[in-house]
Design a protein around this motif. Sequence first.
Motif, PDB file in Angstrom:
ATOM      1  N   ALA A 134       0.675  -1.264   0.144  1.00 20.92           N
ATOM      2  CA  ALA A 134      -0.063  -0.016  -0.039  1.00 20.92           C
ATOM      3  C   ALA A 134       0.980   1.292   0.000  1.00 20.92           C
ATOM      4  CB  ALA A 134      -0.818  -0.011   1.157  1.00 20.92           C
ATOM      5  N   TYR A 135       0.251   2.335   0.091  1.00 23.32           N
ATOM      6  CA  TYR A 135       0.852   3.800   0.055  1.00 23.32           C
ATOM      7  C   TYR A 135       1.653   3.927  -1.308  1.00 23.32           C
ATOM      8  CZ  TYR A 135      -0.436   2.856   4.845  1.00 23.32           C
ATOM      9  OH  TYR A 135      -1.248   2.403   5.954  1.00 23.32           O
ATOM     10  N   LYS A 136       1.339   3.636  -2.376  1.00 22.42           N
ATOM     11  CA  LYS A 136       2.164   3.864  -3.477  1.00 22.42           C
ATOM     12  C   LYS A 136       1.326   4.753  -4.497  1.00 22.42           C
ATOM     13  CE  LYS A 136       5.874   3.402  -6.375  1.00 22.42           C
ATOM     14  NZ  LYS A 136       5.432   4.068  -7.489  1.00 22.42           N
ATOM     15  N   SER A 137       0.108   5.289  -4.246  1.00 17.95           N
ATOM     16  CA  SER A 137      -0.859   5.782  -5.077  1.00 17.95           C
ATOM     17  C   SER A 137      -0.649   7.500  -5.258  1.00 17.95           C
ATOM     18  CB  SER A 137      -2.226   5.333  -5.007  1.00 17.95           C
ATOM     19  OG  SER A 137      -2.575   5.704  -3.510  1.00 17.95           O
ATOM     20  N   HIS A 138      -0.623   8.098  -4.250  1.00 23.49           N
ATOM     21  CA  HIS A 138      -0.523   9.569  -4.074  1.00 23.49           C
ATOM     22  C   HIS A 138       0.317  10.068  -3.296  1.00 23.49           C
ATOM     23  CE1 HIS A 138      -3.471  10.058  -0.934  1.00 23.49           C
ATOM     24  NE2 HIS A 138      -3.821   8.872  -1.441  1.00 23.49           N
ATOM     25  N   ILE A 139       0.657  11.457  -3.229  1.00 24.13           N
ATOM     26  CA  ILE A 139       1.596  12.234  -2.273  1.00 24.13           C
ATOM     27  C   ILE A 139       3.084  11.404  -2.379  1.00 24.13           C
ATOM     28  CG2 ILE A 139       1.881  13.026  -0.124  1.00 24.13           C
ATOM     29  CD1 ILE A 139      -0.963  12.768   0.581  1.00 24.13           C
ATOM     30  N   LEU A 140       3.580  11.081  -3.478  1.00 24.37           N
ATOM     31  CA  LEU A 140       4.803  10.593  -3.785  1.00 24.37           C
ATOM     32  C   LEU A 140       5.939  11.466  -3.751  1.00 24.37           C
ATOM     33  CD1 LEU A 140       3.718   8.235  -6.566  1.00 24.37           C
ATOM     34  CD2 LEU A 140       3.907   7.664  -4.230  1.00 24.37           C
ATOM     35  N   THR A 141       5.604  12.914  -3.553  1.00 25.02           N
ATOM     36  CA  THR A 141       6.817  13.993  -3.580  1.00 25.02           C
ATOM     37  C   THR A 141       7.738  13.823  -2.348  1.00 25.02           C
ATOM     38  OG1 THR A 141       5.273  15.444  -2.785  1.00 25.02           O
ATOM     39  CG2 THR A 141       5.934  15.407  -5.341  1.00 25.02           C
ATOM     40  N   LYS A 142       6.914  13.344  -1.364  1.00 24.96           N
ATOM     41  CA  LYS A 142       7.538  13.382   0.067  1.00 24.96           C
ATOM     42  C   LYS A 142       8.380  12.085   0.572  1.00 24.96           C
ATOM     43  CE  LYS A 142       4.071  14.536   2.601  1.00 24.96           C
ATOM     44  NZ  LYS A 142       3.013  14.698   3.692  1.00 24.96           N
ATOM     45  N   THR A 145      10.821   8.919  -0.130  1.00 29.49           N
ATOM     46  CA  THR A 145      12.161   8.983  -0.910  1.00 29.49           C
ATOM     47  C   THR A 145      12.148   7.877  -2.108  1.00 29.49           C
ATOM     48  OG1 THR A 145      13.031   7.124   0.777  1.00 29.49           O
ATOM     49  CG2 THR A 145      13.517   9.344   1.394  1.00 29.49           C
ATOM     50  N   ALA A 146      13.161   7.844  -2.839  1.00 28.60           N
ATOM     51  CA  ALA A 146      13.325   7.000  -3.866  1.00 28.60           C
ATOM     52  C   ALA A 146      13.099   5.633  -3.587  1.00 28.60           C
ATOM     53  CB  ALA A 146      14.213   7.227  -4.881  1.00 28.60           C
ATOM     54  N   LYS A 147      14.173   5.274  -2.350  1.00 29.29           N
ATOM     55  CA  LYS A 147      14.298   3.948  -1.785  1.00 29.29           C
ATOM     56  C   LYS A 147      13.054   3.670  -1.312  1.00 29.29           C
ATOM     57  CE  LYS A 147      16.717   1.601   1.562  1.00 29.29           C
ATOM     58  NZ  LYS A 147      17.725   1.501   2.673  1.00 29.29           N
ATOM     59  N   ARG A 148      12.304   4.228  -0.574  1.00 30.43           N
ATOM     60  CA  ARG A 148      10.779   3.767  -0.064  1.00 30.43           C
ATOM     61  C   ARG A 148       9.909   3.389  -1.203  1.00 30.43           C
ATOM     62  NH1 ARG A 148       7.509   7.828   3.865  1.00 30.43           N
ATOM     63  NH2 ARG A 148       5.664   6.448   3.823  1.00 30.43           N
ATOM     64  N   LYS A 149       9.743   4.426  -2.461  1.00 27.96           N
ATOM     65  CA  LYS A 149       8.858   3.915  -3.529  1.00 27.96           C
ATOM     66  C   LYS A 149       9.317   2.844  -4.373  1.00 27.96           C
ATOM     67  CE  LYS A 149       9.225   8.459  -4.931  1.00 27.96           C
ATOM     68  NZ  LYS A 149       8.860   9.706  -5.605  1.00 27.96           N
ATOM     69  N   ARG A 150      10.758   2.558  -4.365  1.00 26.81           N
ATOM     70  CA  ARG A 150      11.281   1.475  -5.077  1.00 26.81           C
ATOM     71  C   ARG A 150      10.762   0.197  -4.225  1.00 26.81           C
ATOM     72  NH1 ARG A 150      16.033   3.486  -5.511  1.00 26.81           N
ATOM     73  NH2 ARG A 150      17.031   2.395  -3.892  1.00 26.81           N
ATOM     74  N   ASN A 151      10.929   0.167  -3.083  1.00 21.60           N
ATOM     75  CA  ASN A 151      10.652  -1.080  -2.085  1.00 21.60           C
ATOM     76  C   ASN A 151       8.985  -1.146  -2.148  1.00 21.60           C
ATOM     77  OD1 ASN A 151      13.164  -1.523  -1.217  1.00 21.60           O
ATOM     78  ND2 ASN A 151      13.268  -0.245   0.260  1.00 21.60           N
ATOM     79  N   LEU A 152       8.315  -0.113  -2.369  1.00 25.40           N
ATOM     80  CA  LEU A 152       6.890  -0.297  -2.437  1.00 25.40           C
ATOM     81  C   LEU A 152       6.563  -1.115  -3.779  1.00 25.40           C
ATOM     82  CD1 LEU A 152       5.452   3.062  -1.223  1.00 25.40           C
ATOM     83  CD2 LEU A 152       5.283   0.770   0.028  1.00 25.40           C
ATOM     84  N   ARG A 153       7.376  -0.985  -4.679  1.00 25.42           N
ATOM     85  CA  ARG A 153       6.920  -1.687  -5.951  1.00 25.42           C
ATOM     86  C   ARG A 153       6.927  -3.235  -5.928  1.00 25.42           C
ATOM     87  NH1 ARG A 153      11.502   0.450  -9.476  1.00 25.42           N
ATOM     88  NH2 ARG A 153      11.248   2.689  -9.269  1.00 25.42           N
ATOM     89  N   LYS A 154       7.844  -3.592  -5.050  1.00 29.61           N
ATOM     90  CA  LYS A 154       7.875  -5.149  -4.839  1.00 29.61           C
ATOM     91  C   LYS A 154       6.673  -5.825  -4.245  1.00 29.61           C
ATOM     92  CE  LYS A 154      12.602  -4.543  -4.346  1.00 29.61           C
ATOM     93  NZ  LYS A 154      13.764  -4.502  -3.383  1.00 29.61           N
ATOM     94  N   ALA A 155       6.148  -6.938  -4.693  1.00 29.54           N
ATOM     95  CA  ALA A 155       4.972  -7.638  -3.877  1.00 29.54           C
ATOM     96  C   ALA A 155       5.628  -8.399  -2.824  1.00 29.54           C
ATOM     97  CB  ALA A 155       4.381  -8.660  -4.839  1.00 29.54           C
ATOM     98  N   THR A 156       4.729  -8.807  -1.926  1.00 32.43           N
ATOM     99  CA  THR A 156       5.062  -9.342  -0.653  1.00 32.43           C
ATOM    100  C   THR A 156       4.127 -10.344  -0.192  1.00 32.43           C
ATOM    101  OG1 THR A 156       6.014  -9.085   1.477  1.00 32.43           O
ATOM    102  CG2 THR A 156       4.120  -7.924   0.861  1.00 32.43           C
ATOM    103  N   ILE A 157       4.664 -11.458   0.585  1.00 35.18           N
ATOM    104  CA  ILE A 157       3.828 -12.770   1.200  1.00 35.18           C
ATOM    105  C   ILE A 157       2.756 -11.903   2.341  1.00 35.18           C
ATOM    106  CG2 ILE A 157       3.666 -14.658   2.241  1.00 35.18           C
ATOM    107  CD1 ILE A 157       4.834 -14.729  -0.549  1.00 35.18           C
ATOM    108  N   THR A 158       1.593 -12.222   1.928  1.00 41.52           N
ATOM    109  CA  THR A 158       0.733 -11.979   3.307  1.00 41.52           C
ATOM    110  C   THR A 158       1.200 -12.402   4.535  1.00 41.52           C
ATOM    111  OG1 THR A 158      -1.257 -11.768   1.385  1.00 41.52           O
ATOM    112  CG2 THR A 158      -1.700 -11.989   3.756  1.00 41.52           C
ATOM    113  N   ASP A 159       0.886 -11.763   5.623  1.00 39.02           N
ATOM    114  CA  ASP A 159       1.294 -12.151   7.030  1.00 39.02           C
ATOM    115  C   ASP A 159       0.508 -13.338   7.449  1.00 39.02           C
ATOM    116  OD1 ASP A 159       0.978 -11.337  10.348  1.00 39.02           O
ATOM    117  OD2 ASP A 159       3.163 -11.282   9.150  1.00 39.02           O
ATOM    118  N   SER A 160       1.253 -14.185   7.998  1.00 34.83           N
ATOM    119  CA  SER A 160       0.496 -15.589   8.545  1.00 34.83           C
ATOM    120  C   SER A 160      -0.640 -15.231   9.510  1.00 34.83           C
ATOM    121  CB  SER A 160       1.598 -16.531   9.189  1.00 34.83           C
ATOM    122  OG  SER A 160       2.204 -15.833  10.100  1.00 34.83           O
ATOM    123  N   THR A 161      -0.607 -14.118  10.116  1.00 38.85           N
ATOM    124  CA  THR A 161      -1.753 -13.925  11.250  1.00 38.85           C
ATOM    125  C   THR A 161      -3.186 -13.725  10.370  1.00 38.85           C
ATOM    126  OG1 THR A 161      -1.197 -11.759  11.288  1.00 38.85           O
ATOM    127  CG2 THR A 161      -0.178 -13.128  12.911  1.00 38.85           C
TER     128      THR A 161
END
Length: 65
Positions: A27-35, A37-53
């Motif tokens: 989540a958090y990759k759709s808007h207010i991207l100016t503030k 960092t490039a590293k944070r936006k780059r890591n948001l691109r990657k898919a992840t595994i849903t938490d076991s809980t």
Amino acid sequence: MPKLKTKRAAAKRFKTTGTGKLKRNKAYKSHILTKKTAKRKRNLRKATITDSTNAKVMKRVLPYL
């Protein structure tokens, strides 16, 4: 037993991996991207595994996925 309905909103957001785990996009990759960092936006691109809980709830929501 009647057939169970899949929650379509969840089905569009999750995919299963080969081992049966649920894959999701971050989540958090759709808007207010100016503030953000490039590293944070780059890591948001990657898919992840849903938490076991959440796995038990997701299996109820997605019975045939």
